[in-house]
Motif scaffolding. Structure first.
Motif, PDB file in Angstrom:
ATOM      1  N   GLY A 247      42.521  42.430  60.117  1.00 53.57           N
ATOM      2  CA  GLY A 247      43.156  41.488  59.208  1.00 53.57           C
ATOM      3  C   GLY A 247      42.681  41.739  57.791  1.00 53.57           C
ATOM      4  N   ASN A 248      43.208  40.948  56.876  1.00 51.84           N
ATOM      5  CA  ASN A 248      42.812  41.073  55.476  1.00 51.84           C
ATOM      6  C   ASN A 248      43.065  39.764  54.749  1.00 51.84           C
ATOM      7  N   SER A 249      42.414  39.619  53.632  1.00 51.24           N
ATOM      8  CA  SER A 249      42.648  38.483  52.739  1.00 51.24           C
ATOM      9  C   SER A 249      42.624  38.998  51.310  1.00 51.24           C
ATOM     10  N   GLU A 250      43.376  38.335  50.452  1.00 43.96           N
ATOM     11  CA  GLU A 250      43.450  38.764  49.061  1.00 43.96           C
ATOM     12  C   GLU A 250      43.542  37.538  48.165  1.00 43.96           C
ATOM     13  N   TRP A 251      42.839  37.599  47.041  1.00 47.96           N
ATOM     14  CA  TRP A 251      42.830  36.485  46.096  1.00 47.96           C
ATOM     15  C   TRP A 251      43.357  36.956  44.746  1.00 47.96           C
ATOM     16  N   ILE A 252      44.122  36.084  44.093  1.00 48.31           N
ATOM     17  CA  ILE A 252      44.582  36.345  42.730  1.00 48.31           C
ATOM     18  C   ILE A 252      43.951  35.279  41.842  1.00 48.31           C
TER      19      ILE A 252
ATOM     20  N   PRO B  32      30.048  26.549  37.712  1.00 51.56           N
ATOM     21  CA  PRO B  32      31.355  25.892  37.852  1.00 51.56           C
ATOM     22  C   PRO B  32      31.187  24.459  38.343  1.00 51.56           C
ATOM     23  N   ASN B  33      31.965  23.527  37.787  1.00 56.80           N
ATOM     24  CA  ASN B  33      31.859  22.140  38.245  1.00 56.80           C
ATOM     25  C   ASN B  33      32.926  21.778  39.274  1.00 56.80           C
ATOM     26  N   LYS B  34      33.969  22.636  39.394  1.00 56.03           N
ATOM     27  CA  LYS B  34      35.002  22.439  40.410  1.00 56.03           C
ATOM     28  C   LYS B  34      35.484  23.802  40.895  1.00 56.03           C
ATOM     29  N   ALA B  35      35.995  23.832  42.122  1.00 55.73           N
ATOM     30  CA  ALA B  35      36.547  25.086  42.651  1.00 55.73           C
ATOM     31  C   ALA B  35      37.564  24.766  43.729  1.00 55.73           C
ATOM     32  N   PHE B  36      38.740  25.342  43.610  1.00 56.15           N
ATOM     33  CA  PHE B  36      39.744  25.185  44.666  1.00 56.15           C
ATOM     34  C   PHE B  36      39.254  25.855  45.946  1.00 56.15           C
ATOM     35  N   VAL B  37      39.527  25.205  47.063  1.00 54.52           N
ATOM     36  CA  VAL B  37      39.171  25.759  48.375  1.00 54.52           C
ATOM     37  C   VAL B  37      39.767  27.155  48.539  1.00 54.52           C
ATOM     38  N   HIS B  38      40.963  27.351  48.029  1.00 54.22           N
ATOM     39  CA  HIS B  38      41.684  28.610  48.180  1.00 54.22           C
ATOM     40  C   HIS B  38      40.880  29.810  47.681  1.00 54.22           C
ATOM     41  N   TYR B  39      40.075  29.625  46.636  1.00 53.59           N
ATOM     42  CA  TYR B  39      39.350  30.751  46.052  1.00 53.59           C
ATOM     43  C   TYR B  39      38.075  31.093  46.822  1.00 53.59           C
TER      44      TYR B  39
ATOM     45  N   THR C 176      33.689  44.767  57.710  1.00 49.69           N
ATOM     46  CA  THR C 176      34.482  44.268  56.588  1.00 49.69           C
ATOM     47  C   THR C 176      34.254  45.143  55.370  1.00 49.69           C
ATOM     48  N   THR C 177      35.337  45.497  54.680  1.00 55.68           N
ATOM     49  CA  THR C 177      35.228  46.218  53.413  1.00 55.68           C
ATOM     50  C   THR C 177      35.728  45.315  52.288  1.00 55.68           C
ATOM     51  N   TYR C 178      35.110  45.439  51.120  1.00 54.52           N
ATOM     52  CA  TYR C 178      35.401  44.594  49.960  1.00 54.52           C
ATOM     53  C   TYR C 178      35.871  45.494  48.824  1.00 54.52           C
ATOM     54  N   SER C 179      36.946  45.102  48.163  1.00 56.48           N
ATOM     55  CA  SER C 179      37.519  45.987  47.150  1.00 56.48           C
ATOM     56  C   SER C 179      38.225  45.195  46.054  1.00 56.48           C
ATOM     57  N   ASN C 180      38.868  45.954  45.143  1.00 57.90           N
ATOM     58  CA  ASN C 180      39.618  45.386  44.023  1.00 57.90           C
ATOM     59  C   ASN C 180      38.735  44.454  43.180  1.00 57.90           C
ATOM     60  N   PHE C 181      37.612  44.960  42.714  1.00 57.68           N
ATOM     61  CA  PHE C 181      36.681  44.167  41.909  1.00 57.68           C
ATOM     62  C   PHE C 181      37.183  44.006  40.481  1.00 57.68           C
ATOM     63  N   ASP C 182      36.893  42.854  39.899  1.00 54.43           N
ATOM     64  CA  ASP C 182      37.148  42.671  38.470  1.00 54.43           C
ATOM     65  C   ASP C 182      35.886  43.050  37.697  1.00 54.43           C
ATOM     66  N   ASN C 183      35.875  42.778  36.380  1.00 54.90           N
ATOM     67  CA  ASN C 183      34.712  43.074  35.543  1.00 54.90           C
ATOM     68  C   ASN C 183      34.058  41.797  35.027  1.00 54.90           C
ATOM     69  N   SER C 184      34.310  40.689  35.715  1.00 56.09           N
ATOM     70  CA  SER C 184      33.830  39.386  35.256  1.00 56.09           C
ATOM     71  C   SER C 184      32.540  38.986  35.951  1.00 56.09           C
TER      72      SER C 184
ATOM     73  N   LYS D 164      45.215  28.967  55.274  1.00 53.72           N
ATOM     74  CA  LYS D 164      46.503  29.593  55.564  1.00 53.72           C
ATOM     75  C   LYS D 164      47.437  29.583  54.358  1.00 53.72           C
ATOM     76  N   GLN D 165      47.266  28.595  53.463  1.00 54.52           N
ATOM     77  CA  GLN D 165      48.132  28.505  52.301  1.00 54.52           C
ATOM     78  C   GLN D 165      47.853  29.653  51.338  1.00 54.52           C
ATOM     79  N   THR D 166      48.907  30.177  50.745  1.00 58.93           N
ATOM     80  CA  THR D 166      48.760  31.312  49.831  1.00 58.93           C
ATOM     81  C   THR D 166      48.490  30.882  48.394  1.00 58.93           C
ATOM     82  N   ILE D 167      48.629  29.578  48.095  1.00 62.28           N
ATOM     83  CA  ILE D 167      48.342  29.073  46.757  1.00 62.28           C
ATOM     84  C   ILE D 167      47.431  27.848  46.883  1.00 62.28           C
TER      85      ILE D 167
END
Length: 259
Positions: A239-244, A34-41, A187-195, A46-49
């Motif tokens: 606590g928890n964190s989630e990414w879309i 990747p040549n760029k990546a948003f901090v959020h990912y 910490t537990t990690y879940s909701n994996f994609d197939n990418s 604190k921002q949700t987007i």
């Protein structure tokens, strides 16, 4: 005849070695860059987007990351905003079995990694006076990675656990000071994609990138608990964190995209 056989044998060995090198380089080069990546990912802001101006940029050479631009600083207070410095940068240089990571603005501006089989075996953190402050040792076992870190009398024992699909499912981090147990973070990690995992070549720049790089695919949710071992009667924090993520037409994660 013997000389001819010997010469053919040597040529065959060289050819096999070259083939192995080519195959290894091909395997390395198939990882995403990747040549760029948003901090959020990547971080935990604190921002949700994603914020449009908050993104890292990456440069590569011969299949290796050589520079990352941008620095995220998480606020110590829930009431104060996080910060991002777009001009701060990190450079990486490679020499045989060592990789040096230098930070343009940091209290510990240099980390030297000793590598083995393209994995870190040891990390040494130096301060601005070139004094060795922290040493990390990495141990690899079937289905887990262990990291022992020591800074003066402060120690951490981190263990990462993987499932049969080579995806990270749990981590435990024990912190000790002066030989006494302080906290245990699970910490537990879940909701994996197939990418494919786009963080594979970014793992040396900070701990969040490292954790993100460990899985074959991409986890999109974490849950964590923090136990105060000095006061076993106290309730653990959690606590928890989630990414879309967004994905391209090939089903690969887009770490940067139009907003």
């Amino acid at each position: 005849m013997k000389k001819l056989f010997y010469s053919l044998f040597i040529l065959g060995m060289i050819s096999c070695a070259n083939s192995d090198d080519i195959l290894e380089n091909q395997q390395i080069s198939t990882e995403l860059e990747p040549n760029k990546a948003f901090v959020h990912y990547i971080e935990f802001p604190k921002q949700t987007i994603p914020q449009p101006s908050w993104y890292y940029t990456f440069n590569y050479e011969n299949g290796n990351l050589i520079k990352m631009t941008g620095k995220f600083v998480k606020s110590e207070s829930i009431w104060l905003p996080d910060s991002f410095y777009p001009d701060s940068f990190i450079t990486l240089s490679y020499n045989t079995n060592q990789t040096e990571v230098k930070y343009s603005s940091d209290a510990y501006p240099t980390i030297v990694y000793t590598m083995e089989n393209n994995k870190p075996k040891k990390a040494e953190l130096y301060n601005q006076f070139n004094e060795l402050i922290t040493v990390k040792n990495y141990t690899y076992e079937s289905g887990k990675i262990k990291i022992y870190s020591k800074t003066y009398t402060f120690e951490t024992y981190s263990t990462y656990y993987f499932d049969s699909n080579s995806n990270l499912i749990k981590s435990e981090k024990l912190e000790k000071s002066g030989g006494e147990d302080k906290t245990l973070t699970t910490t537990t990690y879940s909701n994996f994609d197939n990418s494919k995992n786009p963080f594979k070549k970014l793992y040396l720049v900070n701990d969040n990138f490292y954790e993100k790089s460990l899985s074959r695919n991409n986890y999109r949710k974490i849950n964590y608990t923090v136990q105060n071992l000095e006061d076993p009667q106290s309730l653990p924090g959690n606590g928890n964190s989630e990414w879309i993520y967004q994905y391209d037409s090939n089903g690969q994660v887009l770490l940067y995209h139009p907003l």
